[in-house]
Design a protein around this motif. Structure first.
Motif, PDB file in Angstrom:
ATOM      1  N   UNK A  62       0.835  -1.202   0.000  1.00  0.00           N
ATOM      2  CA  UNK A  62       0.000   0.000   0.000  1.00  0.00           C
ATOM      3  C   UNK A  62       0.869   1.251   0.000  1.00  0.00           C
ATOM      4  N   UNK A  63       1.869   1.269   0.882  1.00  0.00           N
ATOM      5  CA  UNK A  63       2.729   2.460   0.958  1.00  0.00           C
ATOM      6  C   UNK A  63       3.499   2.642  -0.352  1.00  0.00           C
ATOM      7  N   UNK A 137      -5.430  -4.501  -0.729  1.00  0.00           N
ATOM      8  CA  UNK A 137      -4.393  -3.483  -0.992  1.00  0.00           C
ATOM      9  C   UNK A 137      -4.996  -2.290  -1.736  1.00  0.00           C
TER      10      UNK A 137
ATOM     11  N   UNK B 106      -3.357   9.102   5.394  1.00  0.00           N
ATOM     12  CA  UNK B 106      -2.559   7.965   5.841  1.00  0.00           C
ATOM     13  C   UNK B 106      -2.120   7.178   4.610  1.00  0.00           C
ATOM     14  N   UNK B 107      -0.816   7.232   4.340  1.00  0.00           N
ATOM     15  CA  UNK B 107      -0.254   6.635   3.125  1.00  0.00           C
ATOM     16  C   UNK B 107      -0.334   5.103   3.151  1.00  0.00           C
ATOM     17  N   UNK B 108      -0.637   4.525   4.343  1.00  0.00           N
ATOM     18  CA  UNK B 108      -0.710   3.062   4.415  1.00  0.00           C
ATOM     19  C   UNK B 108      -2.148   2.541   4.293  1.00  0.00           C
ATOM     20  N   UNK B 109      -3.082   3.440   3.994  1.00  0.00           N
ATOM     21  CA  UNK B 109      -4.463   3.003   3.757  1.00  0.00           C
ATOM     22  C   UNK B 109      -4.588   2.464   2.326  1.00  0.00           C
ATOM     23  N   UNK B 110      -5.697   1.753   2.013  1.00  0.00           N
ATOM     24  CA  UNK B 110      -5.838   1.227   0.642  1.00  0.00           C
ATOM     25  C   UNK B 110      -5.656   2.308  -0.428  1.00  0.00           C
ATOM     26  N   UNK B 114      -6.691   6.406  -0.338  1.00  0.00           N
ATOM     27  CA  UNK B 114      -5.622   7.395  -0.129  1.00  0.00           C
ATOM     28  C   UNK B 114      -5.461   8.306  -1.344  1.00  0.00           C
TER      29      UNK B 114
END
Lengths: 166, 216
Positions: A62-63, A137, B106-110, B114
């Motif tokens: 995802x990041x 994802x 939040x860059x770690x969300x799907x 994002x």
């Protein structure tokens, strides 16, 4: 918890994720190094918030993909003509660079022509992720993933068949 | 296609085997010595907000002191400067709201969630541009005084200039929107690499809408 050591371990164990996504989204070597560094920075900054509700690889995909897609929007920013070796995040030793078959060349070329989100989806598919994990994802439904995977596969098949006719 | 999966995986496996990580670089990152481009975006916005606040404070100070202490100051100057300051304050408000949104991404969300947040945020810069264009007519009225009304020719010229600028600013306010992003006049206004992220954000928003739809 020693976050620094944890960060180093995660990067070492999952380096392939960053490397493959950066290769797919950036053709230019300098931009690719910038992109990889940005991915690392975002992983480092997000690490304290990781709560294990998703698998670490899902979280990293995802990041990495979020950064890659945002990076593309920013446009190219070539700062210098080359990146010194000591500033590169990743480096492949010359003797380890495999011979590139025509098919992988074509596959990379055709993936490069896809739209940003289709590119993300097909990378995950080629990495053998399940439809459920791809959906997690990307944040779309499993049905939507199946529909899109079939459509992109058809599109790529068509591209390959057109190419072999020439 | 299954063959292609194999080709992809075996080629990248070979690459990965020869992949070396620069530990010095990753250590620099974990000591936050490296610069993030997302953080640099925040810095630009903070810089713009500070300059905007300083500008508004200066204009308000001048308007306040002139209206209290200078009895012969033109009402046109006071009103024009006051409205310009008000419009700038609204634009600063939008920028502050954008900063709030940036800190909540939040860059770690799907990916889709994002990217939708980030692109809507970037595209909202259009609002700031639209609002700021509304200042245009007031740049043509702040210097008005009695002399404008004492001479018909000067009055006609001044009123024409203000009318043209009013028309342009209202037209731009109504027409600077995502739907017109491919028009020539739009691309002319937003020409230059500093606008590339905004233009790309609008294209990405369209892609997101299509991607979310299940029918393809």
């Amino acid at each position: 918890m020693d976050y620094r050591q944890w960060f180093q371990d995660i990067i070492e164990e999952h380096k392939g994720i960053f490397f493959k996504i950066a290769r797919t989204y950036c053709l230019d070597e300098i931009d690719r190094q910038d992109l990889t560094q940005e991915m690392m920075i975002q992983v480092w900054q997000a690490l304290p918030k990781y709560n294990q509700s998703a698998k670490i690889s899902t979280w990293l995909y995802r990041i990495a993909l979020n950064v890659a897609i945002s990076f593309y929007r920013k446009g190219s920013t070539q700062k210098s003509k080359n990146v010194p070796l000591d500033k590169q995040v990743f480096h492949i030793q010359e003797e380890h660079v495999p011979h590139k078959e025509e098919q992988i060349n074509l596959l990379e070329q055709f993936i490069g022509e896809l739209k940003e989100f289709d590119k993300a989806l097909i990378i995950l598919y080629l990495e053998d992720k399940s439809h459920a994990e791809i959906a997690e994802i990307l944040g779309i439904s499993v049905t939507n993933v199946s529909t899109k995977v079939s459509r992109i596969k058809e599109h790529l098949k068509l591209k390959f068949s057109k190419h072999s006719n020439f | 296609m299954e063959d292609l999966k194999q080709i992809w995986q075996s080629y990248h496996q070979k690459l990965e085997d020869g992949l070396a990580i620069n530990k010095q670089q990753t250590e620099e990152i974990s000591t936050l010595k490296a610069q993030s481009f997302i953080n640099s975006m925040k810095s630009i916005k903070i810089f713009t907000i500070i300059i905007g606040i300083l500008w508004v404070l200066m204009v308000d100070y001048i308007v306040f002191h002139l209206s209290v202490y200078a009895f012969h100051v033109s009402i046109f100057f006071l009103v024009s400067a006051g409205i310009q300051s008000l419009i700038t304050k609204i634009a600063i408000g939008v920028y502050v709201y954008q900063m709030y949104l940036i800190y909540n991404v939040d860059i770690s969300h799907p990916i889709i969630k994002t990217q939708e947040q980030i692109t809507r945020l970037q595209a909202s810069t259009l609002w700031v541009t639209r609002i700021l264009f509304l200042q245009l007519p007031f740049w043509t009225t702040f210097y008005w005084g009695d002399y404008v009304f004492q001479n018909i020719s000067i009055f006609m010229v001044q009123i024409s200039i203000t009318a043209i600028f009013t028309y342009i600013s209202v037209w731009l306010f109504l027409n600077i929107k995502k739907e017109n992003k491919d028009k020539k006049w739009f691309l002319l206004i937003f020409k230059g690499k500093e606008w590339t992220p905004l233009l790309n954000a609008m294209k990405t928003l369209e892609q997101i809408e299509n991607f979310k739809a299940e029918k393809n």
